[in-house]
Design a protein around this motif. Structure first.
Motif, PDB file in Angstrom:
ATOM      1  N   VAL A 159     -24.277 -56.370 -15.887  1.00  0.00           N
ATOM      2  CA  VAL A 159     -24.885 -57.257 -14.886  1.00  0.00           C
ATOM      3  C   VAL A 159     -24.619 -56.728 -13.478  1.00  0.00           C
ATOM      4  O   VAL A 159     -25.516 -56.648 -12.643  1.00  0.00           O
ATOM      5  CB  VAL A 159     -24.322 -58.694 -15.016  1.00  0.00           C
ATOM      6  N   LEU A 160     -23.374 -56.357 -13.237  1.00  0.00           N
ATOM      7  CA  LEU A 160     -22.969 -55.895 -11.904  1.00  0.00           C
ATOM      8  C   LEU A 160     -23.760 -54.651 -11.501  1.00  0.00           C
ATOM      9  O   LEU A 160     -24.364 -54.614 -10.412  1.00  0.00           O
ATOM     10  CB  LEU A 160     -21.467 -55.592 -11.915  1.00  0.00           C
ATOM     11  N   ALA A 161     -23.795 -53.649 -12.390  1.00  0.00           N
ATOM     12  CA  ALA A 161     -24.525 -52.422 -12.070  1.00  0.00           C
ATOM     13  C   ALA A 161     -26.009 -52.730 -11.890  1.00  0.00           C
ATOM     14  O   ALA A 161     -26.681 -52.143 -11.030  1.00  0.00           O
ATOM     15  CB  ALA A 161     -24.312 -51.385 -13.167  1.00  0.00           C
ATOM     16  N   GLY A 162     -26.536 -53.686 -12.685  1.00  0.00           N
ATOM     17  CA  GLY A 162     -27.945 -54.080 -12.567  1.00  0.00           C
ATOM     18  C   GLY A 162     -28.237 -54.691 -11.203  1.00  0.00           C
ATOM     19  O   GLY A 162     -29.272 -54.426 -10.598  1.00  0.00           O
ATOM     20  N   LEU A 163     -27.313 -55.517 -10.699  1.00  0.00           N
ATOM     21  CA  LEU A 163     -27.503 -56.144  -9.380  1.00  0.00           C
ATOM     22  C   LEU A 163     -27.530 -55.080  -8.290  1.00  0.00           C
ATOM     23  O   LEU A 163     -28.341 -55.129  -7.364  1.00  0.00           O
ATOM     24  CB  LEU A 163     -26.364 -57.125  -9.085  1.00  0.00           C
TER      25      LEU A 163
END
Ligand code: CTP
Length: 422
Positions: free
Chosen positions: A316-320
């Motif tokens: 999720v973090l890398a996607g954001l």
């Protein structure tokens, strides 16, 4: 307040009460403030006396109460009260009170005190959802916040009638906590006013069958503390929770999720309008490739014992980070690490910050007794610019404030509404 106070000084609080049904809750707030060593003068509006009579305020505060500037005029109360207060809190603040405060009206004692006060001012709105969301009210709130007034987000829940939604007065204990924070922290108290913040907290669970799941030991305490600190510093907070073990603070919007995929969806949706996203949740990296619809049973033949095949969850973090255009939102990751033969906790943290591409990484060492389900934490906040701030072991509330202290300088200046926008 800009000048440090004598620690023996009894903080002087003016408690304004505007004319809403939640006025009765101000009696509990008054009790809480007086019992925790504050000197409180109650200034109700005339309309509020239709809900709670002045005898209640006089009895509970032990002081005479006035609503207009003509009573005890020899003491010039509108100037004396505002000038000598360490904090003015208005709970509940109605739509009418917000409008009068935003536009500098001075037609009763409370609005006069708001104009003469040089101390922090905290407004805790309470009204029906439609009124709270009305553009006129929102513009008044934005104007007040742009001037440094702390306007709490109302809580969501049951309103006067059978209806529910955002508009409830936050619980008196939460308003009192916000008062203490403003009294204790000076200008830092409202430095997130008007900002939209998303915080994820807790640990996701990936179901194997209807009764079993793959989970982790995160209690959600640190993430919830980060959300509470942001709300107390004036932010509008969306808290995405995955199995947290502590209650969510009252004045935040809560979205409950179970799995990493649900968490990803909820965080991405809220992040679209956010100034800051803090990923404090422990998100499962893998989920069972297949979920059984019925409980998995053992058979007599051990050779037929199930083998769990895992597949990857989205990061999720890398996607954001990949999805954002420009520098907004500011993105904060958390990393729970253990040192090993390939590197120290700090080395793993630096590598993770580079790999994830977020702006800040809050790094802590974990073990059987460290980090999880405890009231304290010790972290190093790593910045993309190479800064490394150590926060020695402290309560998770203190760590939460340290995270926001690192975030605030990274935010663009707040938008100030112009008169034309009202
Ligand atoms: N995170 C995420 N999505 C995942 C896994 C982690 O958004 N699928 C976020 C966490 O919320 C946290 C940060 O990434 O802010 C670091 O989490 P961590 O579990 O330490 O990182 P991983 O990428 O899972 O790395 P590792 O291989 O060390 O487990």
């Amino acid at each position: 307040m800009s000048t440090p106070r004598d620690p023996q000084h009894t903080p002087r609080v003016v408690l304004g009460v505007a004319g809403g049904i939640a006025a009765y809750k101000a009696a509990l707030l008054l009790r809480e403030l007086t019992e925790t060593g504050h000197d409180v003068t109650v200034v109700p509006t005339a309309a509020s006396e239709r809900f709670v009579g002045r005898a209640t305020w006089e009895a509970l505060s032990g002081k005479p109460v006035a609503t207009d500037v003509w009573s005890h005029a020899d003491q010039v109360p509108h100037v004396r009260l505002g000038r000598h207060a360490d904090l003015v809190v208005v709970a509940p603040a109605t739509a009418d009170l917000l409008a009068r405060a935003a536009h500098g009206l001075a037609d009763d004692l409370l609005t006069n005190v708001l104009l003469t006060a040089t101390c922090p001012v905290l407004l805790a709105p309470a009204m029906h959802t439609e009124m709270w969301l009305n553009p006129a009210v929102q513009a008044n709130v934005a104007l007040l916040r742009s001037r440094g007034v702390t306007v709490l987000e109302p809580a969501s829940g049951r309103l006067t009638g059978a209806d529910s939604g955002p508009g409830r007065l936050p619980e008196p204990a939460d308003v009192a906590a916000a008062c203490r924070r403003l009294l204790g922290s000076g200008a830092r108290g409202y430095d997130l006013a008007g900002r939209r913040v998303v915080v994820s907290a807790g640990g996701t669970r990936e179901p194997l069958d209807p009764v079993r799941f793959l989970g982790n030991r995160s209690s959600g305490r640190q993430g919830v503390a980060v959300a509470a600190a942001a709300a107390a510093r004036g932010a509008h907070v969306t808290l995405v929770t995955a199995h947290v073990e502590v209650p969510a603070p009252a004045a935040v919007d809560v979205v409950e999720v179970q799995t990493a995929a649900q968490l990803a969806e909820a965080v991405q949706a809220a992040a679209a309008a956010a100034d800051v996203v803090v990923m404090a949740a422990a998100v499962a990296d893998f989920r069972p490739a297949a979920r059984a619809d019925v409980k998995i049973k053992k058979s007599d033949d051990p050779a037929r014992d199930p083998v769990v095949v895992l597949e990857r969850n989205p990061d999720v973090l890398a996607g954001l980070v990949a999805a954002r255009a420009g520098a907004s939102p500011v993105i904060v990751g958390f990393a729970a690490e253990t040192g090993d033969e390939t590197g120290s906790v700090l080395e793993h943290g630096r590598a993770k910050l580079a790999r994830k591409g977020c702006d800040l990484l809050v790094l802590n060492e974990v073990g059987e007794t460290k980090g999880f389900a405890t009231a304290t934490n010790a972290v190093t906040i790593l910045g993309r610019d190479g800064t490394e701030r150590e926060v020695p072991e402290a309560s998770k509330d203190v760590v939460a404030d340290a995270v926001w202290d690192a975030v605030v300088p990274m935010l663009p200046p707040p938008a100030v509404p112009t008169t034309g926008a009202l």
